[in-house]
Design a protein around this motif. Structure first.
Motif, PDB file in Angstrom:
ATOM      1  N   PHE A  86       0.848  -1.194   0.000  1.00  0.00           N
ATOM      2  CA  PHE A  86       0.000   0.000   0.000  1.00  0.00           C
ATOM      3  C   PHE A  86       0.879   1.238   0.000  1.00  0.00           C
ATOM      4  O   PHE A  86       1.899   1.291   0.686  1.00  0.00           O
ATOM      5  CB  PHE A  86      -0.909   0.025   1.225  1.00  0.00           C
ATOM      6  CG  PHE A  86      -2.093  -0.891   1.126  1.00  0.00           C
ATOM      7  CD1 PHE A  86      -3.329  -0.417   0.706  1.00  0.00           C
ATOM      8  CD2 PHE A  86      -1.965  -2.235   1.439  1.00  0.00           C
ATOM      9  CE1 PHE A  86      -4.418  -1.260   0.623  1.00  0.00           C
ATOM     10  CE2 PHE A  86      -3.050  -3.084   1.353  1.00  0.00           C
ATOM     11  CZ  PHE A  86      -4.287  -2.600   0.945  1.00  0.00           C
ATOM     12  N   VAL A  87       0.441   2.241  -0.767  1.00  0.00           N
ATOM     13  CA  VAL A  87       1.136   3.527  -0.817  1.00  0.00           C
ATOM     14  C   VAL A  87       0.154   4.611  -0.402  1.00  0.00           C
ATOM     15  O   VAL A  87      -0.952   4.708  -0.947  1.00  0.00           O
ATOM     16  CB  VAL A  87       1.683   3.823  -2.224  1.00  0.00           C
ATOM     17  CG1 VAL A  87       2.310   5.215  -2.274  1.00  0.00           C
ATOM     18  CG2 VAL A  87       2.705   2.773  -2.628  1.00  0.00           C
ATOM     19  N   TYR A  88       0.552   5.410   0.600  1.00  0.00           N
ATOM     20  CA  TYR A  88      -0.226   6.557   1.060  1.00  0.00           C
ATOM     21  C   TYR A  88       0.536   7.831   0.734  1.00  0.00           C
ATOM     22  O   TYR A  88       1.739   7.797   0.462  1.00  0.00           O
ATOM     23  CB  TYR A  88      -0.454   6.503   2.573  1.00  0.00           C
ATOM     24  CG  TYR A  88      -1.225   5.309   3.075  1.00  0.00           C
ATOM     25  CD1 TYR A  88      -2.610   5.363   3.218  1.00  0.00           C
ATOM     26  CD2 TYR A  88      -0.571   4.130   3.437  1.00  0.00           C
ATOM     27  CE1 TYR A  88      -3.325   4.272   3.705  1.00  0.00           C
ATOM     28  CE2 TYR A  88      -1.273   3.038   3.923  1.00  0.00           C
ATOM     29  CZ  TYR A  88      -2.655   3.123   4.056  1.00  0.00           C
ATOM     30  OH  TYR A  88      -3.354   2.043   4.530  1.00  0.00           O
ATOM     31  N   HIS A  89      -0.171   8.960   0.784  1.00  0.00           N
ATOM     32  CA  HIS A  89       0.505  10.248   0.767  1.00  0.00           C
ATOM     33  C   HIS A  89       0.219  10.938   2.083  1.00  0.00           C
ATOM     34  O   HIS A  89      -0.865  10.790   2.665  1.00  0.00           O
ATOM     35  CB  HIS A  89       0.033  11.127  -0.394  1.00  0.00           C
ATOM     36  CG  HIS A  89       0.855  12.372  -0.551  1.00  0.00           C
ATOM     37  ND1 HIS A  89       0.518  13.577   0.049  1.00  0.00           N
ATOM     38  CD2 HIS A  89       2.028  12.598  -1.212  1.00  0.00           C
ATOM     39  CE1 HIS A  89       1.433  14.480  -0.242  1.00  0.00           C
ATOM     40  NE2 HIS A  89       2.354  13.920  -1.003  1.00  0.00           N
ATOM     41  N   LYS A  90       1.182  11.681   2.580  1.00  0.00           N
ATOM     42  CA  LYS A  90       1.074  12.259   3.914  1.00  0.00           C
ATOM     43  C   LYS A  90      -0.127  13.200   4.063  1.00  0.00           C
ATOM     44  O   LYS A  90      -0.586  13.455   5.180  1.00  0.00           O
ATOM     45  CB  LYS A  90       2.361  13.010   4.259  1.00  0.00           C
ATOM     46  CG  LYS A  90       2.601  14.253   3.397  1.00  0.00           C
ATOM     47  CD  LYS A  90       3.860  14.991   3.806  1.00  0.00           C
ATOM     48  CE  LYS A  90       4.071  16.253   2.974  1.00  0.00           C
ATOM     49  NZ  LYS A  90       5.291  16.987   3.378  1.00  0.00           N
TER      50      LYS A  90
END
Length: 792
Positions: free
Chosen positions: A732-736
């Motif tokens: 999974f990739v999130y953005h701050k």
């Protein structure tokens, strides 16, 4: 008397066990006939099809025996209520006497009370008179209905058996209490005997007893017309009337007509039904007040919601104005640029027509660009699917900015802010910089300070649509049962990456050669062997060939990759070391966290620890900020994240509280912002500047979407993007800027025998690592399968 008489107010026509003195002998109605007469409020037509069960159900509904009501230990004497009950029974007895009938069973156990204290006479089998002259045919006709009533009443008696007044004993004594003196002497029962029984009933109504013994004692005294002091003091009129009814000589007792004409009966009193009606009206008023209070509460909450909505719309309108102003400024700059370009072309070509064509072309391109942006926003399923979450982030960002602006307007806050920034007071600062006018662009930029970070986050959130596999790497050893990769790390240039895991080996791979080479199986350029299972790995940011590792035996090792040899080995931890990290600001400083509850600082030049931070829980991760070697953060099994100034290692500078389980990873996004990962299924974003008295309990975001409840799944950050693994075998990739995932990729599980894709719930992502500040990352799962992924 033959036939049936008119119904009276109590619905009594005749009773079983009630003697009827006529010229043709005594008769007795059956129980069912009598019950039908009790339901006198109904029309005769409605009683034609009434069977025994329906009658019993009608009588059972909310009814209670008068005996049970009298013997209730919590009963208090209410004069109006008691007189109301007594008056109804007097009317029932009078109705019988007016027909020449003697009621033998004027006893509480033969009466029931329904709602609003309505009294009805109902004779059960236990109340039947043994001296009645019914014939066998009539007896047999009564058995069925009498049995039904008796069974129902016996169930009620069993329920109250454990009360202070055992019903069976009371019923046995009741017969003697309600037996007149002449009946004791063997004389037949007559109307005066019923009057005597009314006197006993009146006494019981106004003289409750708290125990069975007291009850028996007062009733025995009553046989001798001795009344307790309480009734004489509290109810003198009732006591005098009771003694009249209890006179030992029947001839001195009043007849029913005299009783009904007596001053006691006819004394003006508050009508109980009117009183109950008034109480019912008061209850309705209270219910209306309750409803009114409920409606006022709803109105208040809706009004608050309306005010909040109005404020929200006002805030949105203000922000729209700010964005429109920015857009106008940008359009103005664009027009100036177009004018400059057009003038140059005019000078160069001398063609006015071409200038118009160029302007039209630029306008058309801008229009197409606007249409493209609009369609992107509308057609982006990811944006629309997460619109609520984006909205919440927007408002959270705005409210933080408003709160910070309000704090800045506080003179005391400005004073300390000025002192902290340049050491001068706010007075000097205000003198040196005049107040900006309201329409000054600088003020506008301050008011719109939220736009750039939010817009940057939104653009980055929408910049990529998926994770694409650039290369697969199968590096598992056939001789090892487990190839779990515990850690992955890139060197300072992003040229090589190292893997370490339970196979006790550090493997170094060249990233570009793997990407360019289309094969799945690759051999490491360097392989370093350890004596124990490896838990962590970290490259030195200054010395390119130096890498440090930690293992399950609590040993920290430093390796020279270029020479493929061990440089130094440090053995001071007592248990497994989970994590290590080099300081970017001081490449000779190394930190490690262990299950022994300690964080150790090492000097790789000295080969020994130069400092220790001792805690009460296992340390699972450590991290230096990139700009400083004087501070350190670590996550613990006590669910907390600690931030220390290494110059004062006795107490943490900040403690972040919010996770529900072990904190497995911490990573700095910048000098004041860090992200933590926990086995509570969340990542949390923390702002170190928001701590109050050294404690921060309010993370900026809680990132949710992945699954992590048991294993360490990896954590890595790059340019605001946060990558983590999941126990669903996904990356999974999130953005701050936003709490929901930007992208995800699921590792496929291929069966080695059939070469088909299978679902293996036991596999999970065990480590992830970004390649510097690029959009490429490396991820490994629990089987040793490694993939190089790229955001596209």
């Amino acid at each position: 008397m033959k036939g049936s008489s008119e119904s009276n107010s109590r619905g009594l026509n005749n009773t079983s066990g009630v003697s009827e003195f006529c010229t043709d002998g005594s008769k007795s109605l059956s129980h069912i006939d009598y019950v039908r007469s009790l339901l006198g409020s109904h029309k005769e037509d409605n009683l034609v099809g009434l069977d025994d069960d329906s009658i019993v159900r009608a009588l059972e509904c909310e009814d209670v025996s008068l005996r049970q009501w009298l013997d209730n230990p919590d009963r208090s004497v209410d004069a109006f209520e008691c007189f109301h009950v007594f008056r109804q029974i007097v009317e029932i007895v009078n109705a019988a006497h007016s027909q020449g009938i003697v009621v033998h069973n004027v006893r509480p156990s033969c009466f029931v009370m329904s709602s609003f204290n309505h009294v009805s006479f109902i004779e059960s089998a236990s109340c039947s008179d043994s001296g009645s002259d019914e014939d066998a045919t009539t007896k047999s006709r009564e058995i069925g209905s009498s049995r039904i009533l008796s069974e129902r009443r016996s169930k009620q008696l069993e329920e109250v058996e454990k009360q202070p007044f055992p019903m069976k004993q009371i019923l046995a004594m009741e017969m003697s209490w309600y037996t007149s003196p002449e009946e004791d002497n063997g004389s037949p029962s007559n109307c005066a005997s019923d009057v005597y029984r009314l006197g006993v009933l009146l006494f019981e109504l106004f003289c409750p007893a708290s125990s069975r013994e007291e009850k028996s004692r007062t009733m025995s005294s009553l046989r001798h017309r001795v009344l307790p002091p309480q009734i004489l003091l509290n109810w003198p009129k009732e006591a005098s009337f009771c003694l009249w009814l209890l006179h030992p000589e029947p001839s001195y007792r009043p007849s029913m007509s005299e009783l009904l004409q007596s001053e006691f009966i006819n004394e003006p009193r508050e009508n109980l039904e009117e009183r109950e009606a008034a109480m019912e009206l008061w209850d309705r008023i209270e219910e209306q007040e309750l409803l009114l209070e409920f409606l006022f509460l709803i109105q208040q909450r809706k009004q608050e919601a309306s005010d909040k909505l109005r404020d929200t719309i006002s805030l949105l309108s203000s922000d729209i104005d700010q964005v429109v102003k920015r857009q106008l400024v940008l359009h103005q700059k664009g027009s100036d640029v177009r004018s400059l370009l057009a003038s140059r072309k005019r000078i160069r070509q001398g063609a006015v027509a071409e200038e118009e064509n160029d302007d039209n072309t630029i306008d058309e391109e801008e229009s197409k660009l606007d249409d493209t942006l609009e369609s992107t926003l509308l057609e982006s399923s990811r944006l629309m699917r997460n619109l609520k979450k984006l909205e919440s982030v927007y408002f959270a960002t705005r409210y933080r900015q408003i709160k910070a602006a309000a704090a800045a307007e506080n003179p005391l806050a400005r004073y300390y802010s000025a002192l902290s920034s340049n050491g001068r007071s706010s007075e000097k600062s205000s003198m040196s910089s005049p107040v900006q006018p309201p329409n000054d662009p600088i003020n506008d930029s301050r008011q719109g300070g939220w736009i750039d970070p939010f817009l940057e986050g939104l653009c980055k959130y929408l910049s990529f649509s998926k994770l694409r596999v650039k290369a697969n790497l199968k590096q598992g050893d056939l001789l090892n049962l487990s190839n779990l990769v515990c850690a992955i790390g890139f060197d300072r240039d992003g040229e090589f990456f190292a893997t370490a895991g339970v196979n006790k080996k550090i493997k170094i791979f060249e990233c570009e050669s793997i990407i360019k080479d289309g094969r799945d199986i690759h051999y490491p350029v360097v392989e370093l062997a350890s004596r124990s299972k490896l838990s962590g790995i970290c490259w030195n940011s200054y010395i390119k060939s130096q890498v440090a590792s930690s293992n399950f035996e609590g040993v920290v090792q430093v390796w020279d990759v270029a020479r493929s040899q061990l440089v130094t080995e440090m053995k001071e931890h007592e248990k497994r070391v989970w994590s290590i990290d080099y300081s970017s600001a001081d490449p000779t400083l190394l930190a490690s966290g262990s299950d022994d509850g300690s964080v150790k600082l090492w000097s790789i030049n000295q080969g020994v620890s130069i400092g220790t931070i001792k805690t009460k829980a296992n340390i699972c991760c450590v991290q230096f900020p990139s700009e400083s070697g004087r501070s350190l953060t670590f996550g613990s099994a006590d669910h907390k994240v600690y931030y220390y100034d290494l110059r004062n290692p006795k107490l943490p500078l900040c403690t972040m509280i919010g996770h529900n389980k072990t904190v497995s990873y911490v990573r700095f996004l910048d000098s004041s912002t860090l992200v933590s990962s926990s086995t509570d299924n969340t990542l949390k974003l923390w702002d170190l500047s928001m701590s109050i008295s050294g404690v921060n309990e309010t993370p900026l975001h809680s990132f949710m979407g992945h699954t992590n409840v048991k294993n360490f799944v990896g954590l890595s950050v790059s340019d605001g993007y946060i990558a983590t693994g999941s126990e669903t075998n996904e990356v999974f990739v999130y953005h701050k800027a936003f709490p929901m995932p930007v992208l995800s990729y699921k590792f496929k599980t291929i069966d080695p025998v059939s070469d088909l894709e299978v679902d293996d719930a036991s596999q999970f992502i065990s480590s992830v690592c970004w390649r510097g500040q690029s959009s490429t990352l490396v991820a490994a799962n629990s089987t040793g399968n490694i993939k190089i992924l790229e955001m596209v």
